[in-house]
Design an enzyme around this catalytic site. Structure first.
Site, mmCIF file in Angstrom:
data_model
loop_
_atom_site.group_PDB
_atom_site.id
_atom_site.type_symbol
_atom_site.label_atom_id
_atom_site.label_comp_id
_atom_site.label_asym_id
_atom_site.label_seq_id
_atom_site.Cartn_x
_atom_site.Cartn_y
_atom_site.Cartn_z
ATOM 1 N N GLY A 156 58.692 19.654 29.125
ATOM 2 C CA GLY A 156 57.656 18.627 29.020
ATOM 3 C C GLY A 156 56.391 19.194 28.392
ATOM 4 O O GLY A 156 56.308 19.387 27.169
ATOM 5 N N HIS B 138 64.819 9.519 34.291
ATOM 6 C CA HIS B 138 63.777 10.530 34.536
ATOM 7 C C HIS B 138 63.050 10.159 35.827
ATOM 8 O O HIS B 138 62.876 8.977 36.132
ATOM 9 C CB HIS B 138 62.804 10.570 33.354
ATOM 10 C CG HIS B 138 61.864 11.730 33.443
ATOM 11 N ND1 HIS B 138 60.761 11.713 34.261
ATOM 12 C CD2 HIS B 138 61.886 12.956 32.858
ATOM 13 C CE1 HIS B 138 60.143 12.889 34.165
ATOM 14 N NE2 HIS B 138 60.804 13.662 33.312
ATOM 15 N N ASN C 271 60.420 16.855 25.740
ATOM 16 C CA ASN C 271 60.084 15.527 26.265
ATOM 17 C C ASN C 271 58.565 15.354 26.184
ATOM 18 O O ASN C 271 57.837 15.886 27.015
ATOM 19 C CB ASN C 271 60.576 15.417 27.721
ATOM 20 C CG ASN C 271 60.197 14.080 28.355
ATOM 21 O OD1 ASN C 271 59.789 13.151 27.658
ATOM 22 N ND2 ASN C 271 60.329 13.986 29.666
ATOM 23 N N TRP C 272 58.125 14.639 25.154
ATOM 24 C CA TRP C 272 56.677 14.484 24.954
ATOM 25 C C TRP C 272 56.058 13.492 25.944
ATOM 26 O O TRP C 272 54.851 13.405 26.057
ATOM 27 C CB TRP C 272 56.403 13.999 23.527
ATOM 28 C CG TRP C 272 56.548 15.061 22.476
ATOM 29 C CD1 TRP C 272 56.945 16.359 22.662
ATOM 30 C CD2 TRP C 272 56.277 14.918 21.077
ATOM 31 N NE1 TRP C 272 56.937 17.028 21.459
ATOM 32 C CE2 TRP C 272 56.538 16.171 20.468
ATOM 33 C CE3 TRP C 272 55.861 13.857 20.268
ATOM 34 C CZ2 TRP C 272 56.377 16.382 19.099
ATOM 35 C CZ3 TRP C 272 55.695 14.066 18.905
ATOM 36 C CH2 TRP C 272 55.955 15.316 18.325
ATOM 37 N N LYS C 273 56.878 12.710 26.631
ATOM 38 C CA LYS C 273 56.368 11.644 27.522
ATOM 39 C C LYS C 273 55.400 10.757 26.705
ATOM 40 O O LYS C 273 55.623 10.578 25.515
ATOM 41 C CB LYS C 273 55.729 12.246 28.762
ATOM 42 C CG LYS C 273 56.633 13.296 29.432
ATOM 43 C CD LYS C 273 56.187 13.723 30.781
ATOM 44 C CE LYS C 273 57.167 14.777 31.305
ATOM 45 N NZ LYS C 273 56.948 15.122 32.683
ATOM 46 N N GLU D 259 66.212 18.269 37.282
ATOM 47 C CA GLU D 259 64.758 18.447 37.306
ATOM 48 C C GLU D 259 64.241 18.213 38.723
ATOM 49 O O GLU D 259 64.033 17.059 39.131
ATOM 50 C CB GLU D 259 64.081 17.439 36.380
ATOM 51 C CG GLU D 259 64.451 17.599 34.927
ATOM 52 C CD GLU D 259 63.387 16.999 34.019
ATOM 53 O OE1 GLU D 259 62.765 17.751 33.280
ATOM 54 O OE2 GLU D 259 63.172 15.780 34.072
HETATM 55 P P1 PGA Z 1 57.229 19.628 32.566
HETATM 56 O O1 PGA Z 1 58.062 18.256 32.450
HETATM 57 O O2 PGA Z 1 57.911 20.645 31.698
HETATM 58 O O3 PGA Z 1 55.857 19.295 32.095
HETATM 59 O O4 PGA Z 1 57.265 20.027 34.021
HETATM 60 C C1 PGA Z 1 59.456 18.263 32.381
HETATM 61 C C2 PGA Z 1 59.996 16.850 32.366
HETATM 62 O O5 PGA Z 1 59.461 15.981 33.069
HETATM 63 O O6 PGA Z 1 60.965 16.547 31.655
#
Ligand code: PGA
Length: 234
Positions: free
Chosen positions: A217, A90, A9-11, A158
């Site tokens: 992420g 999310h 998940n690159w956001k 999550e």
């Molecule tokens: P993170 O994010 O691995 O940076 O904690 C995970 C996500 O929000 O999907």
């Protein structure tokens, strides 16, 4: 045994910050590695990654089918550019865009109508975790799935307090919560874990029986880290 899935998940980020960086990132993966992962990049990069041989996912989708909804992307469009999956619910969408039960149900319908597999995120806030209300919060979030029994939907557990904090849940907690989710939803539903997963903790988390994959992420933006995480699948 279920094949475990690793989702990046690159956001709203790109590896090395720009399109050239994305290109460099892509070159580091061989075909076998690409087959084991799914990248959820920002919308404009879905096609680029798809043509480079990656499986791709959306990070969100519109609750509407088409029309005058400036800025939105439909499930049909995601399907047309080859996205086989789409993250929804999310915690960042729930927090910044106030997404809840009603809109998420509509998004699931849209995705399923276009054969895009929803990756439905659930997770409790720190306060709920400390007050031991995790199961209540998860049960309430899962009601959005009530009308979809038997449909192919992935779940990503999550814990919100573990996202981007470096403080991931213990394997004991993950084990208990995934067991609870499997009991609720059925053994055949894929349940992924996300929240500060990295190349150091991925192996232990993936070794848990009820963990069917990871949603990664920050660590997914570095090809070297992602490759180490993929190597834990063996
Ligand atoms: P993170 O994010 O691995 O940076 O904690 C995970 C996500 O929000 O999907």
């Amino acid at each position: 045994m279920m094949v475990k899935t690793i989702i990046a998940n690159w956001k709203m980020n790109l590896p090395h910050g720009d399109v050239l960086g994305v290109d460099r990132y892509c070159q580091k993966f061989d075909a076998a590695q690409k087959a084991k992962m799914i990248i959820a990049p920002p919308f404009p990069f879905i096609s680029m990654l798809q043509t480079r041989g990656f499986q791709v996912a959306g990070q969100d989708v519109s609750a509407n089918s088409n029309g005058a909804f400036t800025g939105e992307v439909s499930a049909e469009m995601l399907a047309q550019v080859g996205a086989g999956y789409c993250i929804i619910g999310h915690s960042e969408r729930r927090q910044y865009h106030h997404e809840g039960h009603g809109i998420l149900t509509k998004k699931i319908i849209e995705l399923l109508n276009h054969q895009v597999i929803p990756i439905f995120c659930v997770g409790e806030q720190k306060d709920d975790h400390l007050a031991k209300k995790t199961y209540d919060v998860l049960s309430a979030q899962l009601t959005a799935l009530n009308g979809f029994k038997g449909r192919k939907i992935f779940i990503a557990y999550e814990p919100v307090w573990a996202i981007g904090t470096g403080e991931n849940a213990t394997t004991d907690t993950i084990k208990k919560i995934h067991h609870f989710l499997k009991t609720r939803l059925g053994k055949r539903v894929n349940i992924l874990y996300g929240g500060s997963v990295n190349q150091t903790n991925a192996k232990d988390i993936l070794s848990l029986k009820d963990v069917d994959g990871l949603l990664v992420g920050a660590a997914s933006l570095k090809a070297e880290d992602m490759i180490k995480i993929l190597s834990c699948l063996h």
